[in-house]
Design a protein around this motif. Structure first.
Motif, short mmCIF file in Angstrom:
data_model
loop_
_atom_site.label_atom_id
_atom_site.label_comp_id
_atom_site.label_asym_id
_atom_site.label_seq_id
_atom_site.Cartn_x
_atom_site.Cartn_y
_atom_site.Cartn_z
N PRO A 262 37.89 36.57 52.06
CA PRO A 262 37.18 36.30 50.80
C PRO A 262 38.00 36.57 49.54
O PRO A 262 37.53 36.29 48.44
CB PRO A 262 35.99 37.27 50.87
CG PRO A 262 36.51 38.42 51.67
CD PRO A 262 37.43 37.81 52.69
N TRP A 263 39.20 37.12 49.70
CA TRP A 263 40.00 37.43 48.52
C TRP A 263 40.61 36.15 47.93
O TRP A 263 41.01 35.24 48.63
CB TRP A 263 41.10 38.43 48.88
CG TRP A 263 41.81 38.10 50.16
CD1 TRP A 263 42.61 37.02 50.40
CD2 TRP A 263 41.73 38.80 51.40
NE1 TRP A 263 43.05 37.03 51.70
CE2 TRP A 263 42.53 38.10 52.33
CE3 TRP A 263 41.07 39.97 51.80
CZ2 TRP A 263 42.70 38.53 53.64
CZ3 TRP A 263 41.24 40.39 53.11
CH2 TRP A 263 42.04 39.67 54.02
N ARG A 264 40.64 36.10 46.62
CA ARG A 264 41.30 35.01 45.89
C ARG A 264 42.00 35.64 44.69
O ARG A 264 41.43 36.51 44.02
CB ARG A 264 40.31 33.95 45.40
CG ARG A 264 39.55 33.20 46.49
CD ARG A 264 40.46 32.27 47.28
NE ARG A 264 39.72 31.44 48.21
CZ ARG A 264 39.35 31.80 49.44
NH1 ARG A 264 39.65 33.02 49.90
NH2 ARG A 264 38.68 30.97 50.23
N TYR A 265 43.22 35.18 44.39
CA TYR A 265 44.01 35.79 43.32
C TYR A 265 44.53 34.71 42.37
O TYR A 265 45.06 33.69 42.79
CB TYR A 265 45.19 36.57 43.92
CG TYR A 265 44.74 37.60 44.92
CD1 TYR A 265 44.00 38.70 44.52
CD2 TYR A 265 45.04 37.46 46.28
CE1 TYR A 265 43.55 39.64 45.44
CE2 TYR A 265 44.61 38.40 47.20
CZ TYR A 265 43.86 39.49 46.77
OH TYR A 265 43.42 40.42 47.68
N VAL A 266 44.37 34.96 41.08
CA VAL A 266 44.85 34.06 40.05
C VAL A 266 45.84 34.84 39.19
O VAL A 266 45.49 35.85 38.58
CB VAL A 266 43.69 33.53 39.18
CG1 VAL A 266 44.24 32.61 38.09
CG2 VAL A 266 42.66 32.81 40.03
N ILE A 267 47.08 34.38 39.15
CA ILE A 267 48.12 35.04 38.36
C ILE A 267 48.14 34.45 36.95
O ILE A 267 48.17 33.23 36.78
CB ILE A 267 49.50 34.86 39.03
CG1 ILE A 267 49.52 35.56 40.39
CG2 ILE A 267 50.62 35.39 38.13
CD1 ILE A 267 50.76 35.26 41.22
N VAL A 268 48.10 35.34 35.97
CA VAL A 268 48.13 34.93 34.56
C VAL A 268 49.31 35.63 33.90
O VAL A 268 49.39 36.87 33.89
CB VAL A 268 46.82 35.30 33.84
CG1 VAL A 268 46.87 34.82 32.39
CG2 VAL A 268 45.62 34.71 34.56
N VAL B 166 43.83 38.07 38.31
CA VAL B 166 42.37 37.93 38.39
C VAL B 166 41.96 38.12 39.85
O VAL B 166 42.50 37.47 40.75
CB VAL B 166 41.92 36.54 37.89
CG1 VAL B 166 40.40 36.41 37.99
CG2 VAL B 166 42.40 36.30 36.46
N LEU B 167 41.02 39.03 40.07
CA LEU B 167 40.51 39.28 41.41
C LEU B 167 39.24 38.47 41.61
O LEU B 167 38.22 38.73 40.99
CB LEU B 167 40.20 40.77 41.60
CG LEU B 167 41.36 41.75 41.37
CD1 LEU B 167 40.85 43.18 41.48
CD2 LEU B 167 42.48 41.49 42.35
N GLY B 168 39.32 37.46 42.47
CA GLY B 168 38.17 36.63 42.76
C GLY B 168 37.59 36.96 44.12
O GLY B 168 38.29 37.43 45.03
N TRP C 165 43.25 48.68 37.52
CA TRP C 165 42.15 47.77 37.84
C TRP C 165 41.09 47.94 36.76
O TRP C 165 40.57 49.04 36.56
CB TRP C 165 41.59 48.13 39.20
CG TRP C 165 40.56 47.21 39.78
CD1 TRP C 165 39.90 46.18 39.17
CD2 TRP C 165 40.07 47.23 41.13
NE1 TRP C 165 39.04 45.57 40.04
CE2 TRP C 165 39.13 46.20 41.25
CE3 TRP C 165 40.34 48.04 42.23
CZ2 TRP C 165 38.44 45.96 42.44
CZ3 TRP C 165 39.67 47.80 43.41
CH2 TRP C 165 38.72 46.76 43.52
N VAL C 166 40.78 46.87 36.03
CA VAL C 166 39.77 46.92 34.98
C VAL C 166 38.66 45.93 35.31
O VAL C 166 38.86 44.95 36.03
CB VAL C 166 40.37 46.62 33.58
CG1 VAL C 166 41.43 47.65 33.23
CG2 VAL C 166 40.94 45.22 33.51
N PHE D 96 40.07 42.64 37.13
CA PHE D 96 41.41 42.19 36.77
C PHE D 96 42.39 43.34 37.00
O PHE D 96 42.08 44.49 36.72
CB PHE D 96 41.46 41.81 35.29
CG PHE D 96 40.36 40.86 34.86
CD1 PHE D 96 40.54 39.49 34.93
CD2 PHE D 96 39.14 41.37 34.42
CE1 PHE D 96 39.53 38.63 34.55
CE2 PHE D 96 38.11 40.50 34.03
CZ PHE D 96 38.31 39.13 34.11
N LEU D 97 43.55 43.01 37.51
CA LEU D 97 44.63 43.99 37.59
C LEU D 97 45.63 43.71 36.49
O LEU D 97 46.19 42.62 36.42
CB LEU D 97 45.34 43.92 38.95
CG LEU D 97 44.52 44.23 40.20
CD1 LEU D 97 45.44 44.28 41.42
CD2 LEU D 97 43.73 45.51 40.08
#
Length: 198
Positions: free
Chosen positions: A44-50, A93-95, A133-134, A159-160
């Motif tokens: 279930p983990w999804r990660y978005v790098i910004v 981004v922690l999805g 982690w916020v 968000f990390l």
């Protein structure tokens, strides 16, 4: 430093500067995330790098979310959030890609995401990077979640903030594990942390 020393020396920090991890380093870090417990192999983990020029774009979405949730949000709070999201070297981004219809309970799916995030924090630390982690009220905004690629029933887990610590990490001040541990011997346990004698 032994692996255990490394784990015990980790501490969260938002005093971060460039550089952020490279693409190759982040690939290694995210591989560590995939080692988290995952009942049912739902992943279930999804990660978005910004990073780079996308940072102020995310910051604007964060502030818009704040206003959506609280039209009277103080200006200083909006400015603080904008500055953090637009200046931290990298945000992850922690999805949560959730499957409410599945036999695996949602809370287990969410805990898998949390376990993956903890693996990321530890992996970053082993490579010499810092992170924190916020979350905040905006993680519950379905509009923001959809803007970031997580339409309902999927959600945000926070968000990390990631970068290089701008000073040596202070020795973490953690409570004694004895305060939070009990040995079960057939009767309900009690914990010193709750003001009770084990």
């Amino acid at each position: 430093m032994t692996p255990m020393d490394m784990l015990l020396s980790r501490a969260s920090t938002d005093h971060l500067k460039a550089p952020a991890p490279s693409e190759a380093q982040m690939a290694e870090v995210l591989a560590a995330a995939m080692r988290a417990p995952d009942h049912g192999k739902l992943r279930p983990w999804r990660y978005v790098i910004v990073k780079d020029d996308a940072r102020p774009l995310l910051a604007k979405r964060i502030v818009a979310s704040m206003v959506r949730l609280d039209p009277e949000a103080p200006e200083f709070k909006k400015e603080k959030r904008f500055n953090r999201f637009s200046t931290i070297p990298m945000t992850l981004v922690l999805g949560m890609h959730l499957r409410p219809e599945h036999k695996i309970p949602l809370w287990e799916q969410e805990m898998t995401v949390a376990a993956g995030a903890m693996n990321i924090l530890n992996a970053l630390h082993t490579l010499g990077f810092g992170a924190i982690w916020v979350s905040g009220d905006v993680v519950n905004d379905p509009v923001l979640a959809e803007e970031l690629g997580f339409p309902a029933p999927h959600k945000l887990a926070g968000f990390l903030f990631i970068g290089t610590p701008d000073a040596p990490l202070p020795a973490p001040k953690r409570p004694d594990p004895v305060q939070f541990t009990a040995t079960w011997q057939g009767e309900p346990v009690s914990f010193a942390a709750d003001g009770k004698t084990p």
